[in-house]
Design a protein around this motif. Sequence first.
Motif, PDB file in Angstrom:
ATOM      1  N   PHE A 158       4.234   9.683  -9.823  1.00 52.14           N
ATOM      2  CA  PHE A 158       3.635   9.801 -11.134  1.00 52.14           C
ATOM      3  C   PHE A 158       3.006  11.176 -11.328  1.00 52.14           C
ATOM      4  O   PHE A 158       3.168  11.795 -12.380  1.00 52.14           O
ATOM      5  CB  PHE A 158       2.563   8.711 -11.327  1.00 52.14           C
ATOM      6  CG  PHE A 158       1.856   8.783 -12.637  1.00 52.14           C
ATOM      7  CD1 PHE A 158       2.490   8.408 -13.804  1.00 52.14           C
ATOM      8  CD2 PHE A 158       0.550   9.225 -12.707  1.00 52.14           C
ATOM      9  CE1 PHE A 158       1.844   8.473 -15.022  1.00 52.14           C
ATOM     10  CE2 PHE A 158      -0.116   9.303 -13.906  1.00 52.14           C
ATOM     11  CZ  PHE A 158       0.532   8.926 -15.081  1.00 52.14           C
ATOM     12  N   PHE A 159       2.314  11.678 -10.325  1.00 54.39           N
ATOM     13  CA  PHE A 159       1.629  12.961 -10.482  1.00 54.39           C
ATOM     14  C   PHE A 159       2.546  14.159 -10.230  1.00 54.39           C
ATOM     15  O   PHE A 159       2.221  15.262 -10.665  1.00 54.39           O
ATOM     16  CB  PHE A 159       0.416  13.038  -9.543  1.00 54.39           C
ATOM     17  CG  PHE A 159      -0.744  12.225 -10.038  1.00 54.39           C
ATOM     18  CD1 PHE A 159      -1.386  12.553 -11.210  1.00 54.39           C
ATOM     19  CD2 PHE A 159      -1.170  11.112  -9.321  1.00 54.39           C
ATOM     20  CE1 PHE A 159      -2.449  11.800 -11.669  1.00 54.39           C
ATOM     21  CE2 PHE A 159      -2.234  10.353  -9.773  1.00 54.39           C
ATOM     22  CZ  PHE A 159      -2.881  10.694 -10.959  1.00 54.39           C
ATOM     23  N   HIS A 160       3.659  13.960  -9.555  1.00 54.88           N
ATOM     24  CA  HIS A 160       4.556  15.083  -9.266  1.00 54.88           C
ATOM     25  C   HIS A 160       5.803  15.089 -10.146  1.00 54.88           C
ATOM     26  O   HIS A 160       6.713  15.865  -9.904  1.00 54.88           O
ATOM     27  CB  HIS A 160       4.969  15.084  -7.791  1.00 54.88           C
ATOM     28  CG  HIS A 160       3.862  15.495  -6.897  1.00 54.88           C
ATOM     29  ND1 HIS A 160       3.387  16.771  -6.826  1.00 54.88           N
ATOM     30  CD2 HIS A 160       3.111  14.775  -6.029  1.00 54.88           C
ATOM     31  CE1 HIS A 160       2.407  16.832  -5.967  1.00 54.88           C
ATOM     32  NE2 HIS A 160       2.211  15.624  -5.463  1.00 54.88           N
ATOM     33  N   SER A 161       5.846  14.262 -11.151  1.00 53.54           N
ATOM     34  CA  SER A 161       7.033  14.265 -12.018  1.00 53.54           C
ATOM     35  C   SER A 161       6.759  14.992 -13.312  1.00 53.54           C
ATOM     36  O   SER A 161       5.749  15.422 -13.667  1.00 53.54           O
ATOM     37  CB  SER A 161       7.478  12.851 -12.320  1.00 53.54           C
ATOM     38  OG  SER A 161       6.463  12.135 -13.001  1.00 53.54           O
ATOM     39  N   ARG A 216       3.484   5.768  -2.927  1.00 56.68           N
ATOM     40  CA  ARG A 216       4.695   6.465  -3.383  1.00 56.68           C
ATOM     41  C   ARG A 216       4.751   6.522  -4.908  1.00 56.68           C
ATOM     42  O   ARG A 216       5.150   7.534  -5.485  1.00 56.68           O
ATOM     43  CB  ARG A 216       5.930   5.776  -2.839  1.00 56.68           C
ATOM     44  CG  ARG A 216       6.084   5.952  -1.346  1.00 56.68           C
ATOM     45  CD  ARG A 216       7.259   5.210  -0.840  1.00 56.68           C
ATOM     46  NE  ARG A 216       8.470   5.993  -1.125  1.00 56.68           N
ATOM     47  CZ  ARG A 216       9.673   5.633  -0.745  1.00 56.68           C
ATOM     48  NH1 ARG A 216       9.838   4.502  -0.096  1.00 56.68           N
ATOM     49  NH2 ARG A 216      10.706   6.379  -1.023  1.00 56.68           N
ATOM     50  N   LEU A 217       4.344   5.444  -5.577  1.00 57.93           N
ATOM     51  CA  LEU A 217       4.330   5.414  -7.032  1.00 57.93           C
ATOM     52  C   LEU A 217       3.335   6.426  -7.595  1.00 57.93           C
ATOM     53  O   LEU A 217       3.642   7.132  -8.563  1.00 57.93           O
ATOM     54  CB  LEU A 217       4.000   4.002  -7.508  1.00 57.93           C
ATOM     55  CG  LEU A 217       3.980   3.767  -9.014  1.00 57.93           C
ATOM     56  CD1 LEU A 217       5.388   3.899  -9.573  1.00 57.93           C
ATOM     57  CD2 LEU A 217       3.407   2.400  -9.316  1.00 57.93           C
ATOM     58  N   ILE A 218       2.171   6.514  -7.002  1.00 64.28           N
ATOM     59  CA  ILE A 218       1.161   7.477  -7.448  1.00 64.28           C
ATOM     60  C   ILE A 218       1.640   8.898  -7.231  1.00 64.28           C
ATOM     61  O   ILE A 218       1.474   9.763  -8.109  1.00 64.28           O
ATOM     62  CB  ILE A 218      -0.180   7.211  -6.727  1.00 64.28           C
ATOM     63  CG1 ILE A 218      -0.778   5.900  -7.219  1.00 64.28           C
ATOM     64  CG2 ILE A 218      -1.158   8.364  -6.938  1.00 64.28           C
ATOM     65  CD1 ILE A 218      -1.972   5.433  -6.429  1.00 64.28           C
ATOM     66  N   LEU A 264       0.823  -1.212   0.000  1.00 67.57           N
ATOM     67  CA  LEU A 264       0.000   0.000   0.000  1.00 67.57           C
ATOM     68  C   LEU A 264       0.856   1.260   0.000  1.00 67.57           C
ATOM     69  O   LEU A 264       0.599   2.192  -0.770  1.00 67.57           O
ATOM     70  CB  LEU A 264      -0.921  -0.018   1.218  1.00 67.57           C
ATOM     71  CG  LEU A 264      -1.926   1.112   1.344  1.00 67.57           C
ATOM     72  CD1 LEU A 264      -2.959   1.025   0.236  1.00 67.57           C
ATOM     73  CD2 LEU A 264      -2.594   1.057   2.706  1.00 67.57           C
ATOM     74  N   ILE A 265       1.892   1.296   0.809  1.00 61.48           N
ATOM     75  CA  ILE A 265       2.784   2.456   0.861  1.00 61.48           C
ATOM     76  C   ILE A 265       3.551   2.606  -0.451  1.00 61.48           C
ATOM     77  O   ILE A 265       3.695   3.720  -0.967  1.00 61.48           O
ATOM     78  CB  ILE A 265       3.749   2.344   2.055  1.00 61.48           C
ATOM     79  CG1 ILE A 265       2.977   2.441   3.364  1.00 61.48           C
ATOM     80  CG2 ILE A 265       4.840   3.406   1.989  1.00 61.48           C
ATOM     81  CD1 ILE A 265       2.237   3.738   3.555  1.00 61.48           C
ATOM     82  N   GLN A 266       4.025   1.507  -1.010  1.00 57.76           N
ATOM     83  CA  GLN A 266       4.751   1.596  -2.273  1.00 57.76           C
ATOM     84  C   GLN A 266       3.842   2.057  -3.407  1.00 57.76           C
ATOM     85  O   GLN A 266       4.273   2.813  -4.278  1.00 57.76           O
ATOM     86  CB  GLN A 266       5.404   0.250  -2.608  1.00 57.76           C
ATOM     87  CG  GLN A 266       6.454  -0.173  -1.621  1.00 57.76           C
ATOM     88  CD  GLN A 266       7.548   0.862  -1.443  1.00 57.76           C
ATOM     89  OE1 GLN A 266       8.001   1.483  -2.386  1.00 57.76           O
ATOM     90  NE2 GLN A 266       7.960   1.054  -0.202  1.00 57.76           N
ATOM     91  N   LEU A 267       2.601   1.624  -3.404  1.00 54.34           N
ATOM     92  CA  LEU A 267       1.640   2.095  -4.394  1.00 54.34           C
ATOM     93  C   LEU A 267       1.381   3.585  -4.230  1.00 54.34           C
ATOM     94  O   LEU A 267       1.317   4.323  -5.219  1.00 54.34           O
ATOM     95  CB  LEU A 267       0.331   1.307  -4.279  1.00 54.34           C
ATOM     96  CG  LEU A 267      -0.779   1.701  -5.248  1.00 54.34           C
ATOM     97  CD1 LEU A 267      -0.371   1.362  -6.683  1.00 54.34           C
ATOM     98  CD2 LEU A 267      -2.065   0.994  -4.887  1.00 54.34           C
TER      99      LEU A 267
END
Length: 95
Positions: free
Chosen positions: A92-95, A87-89, A82-85
């Motif tokens: 994705f939105f801040h890059s 972090r991925l989200i 859940l935490i890794q998901l």
Amino acid sequence: MKTLFNHPIGIYMAATLACLCIMIIIDYLLGAEAEHLNAWEIVNRLVGHPTPETDSYAIKKLGLIGSFFLTLAINFVLGILLIQLLRLIIRFFHS
């Protein structure tokens, strides 16, 4: 948001607790249909409240304490996912 991930132990413990609470609620709603690993039954028996349901498969094979640690281990892994998901989200939105 970056300071949120500076203390991963607390975050992973919170995610584990959140996953455990969700698992307990789902097992409560399922009732006796949660026959392999019933977190609701495990928590009730640890607190001392008898449950009318039969023992789950995990309690029969591992005992009450073993099934409790199995439940914690499963929810810890789900909390990590859940935490890794999350972090991925965020990446994705801040890059």
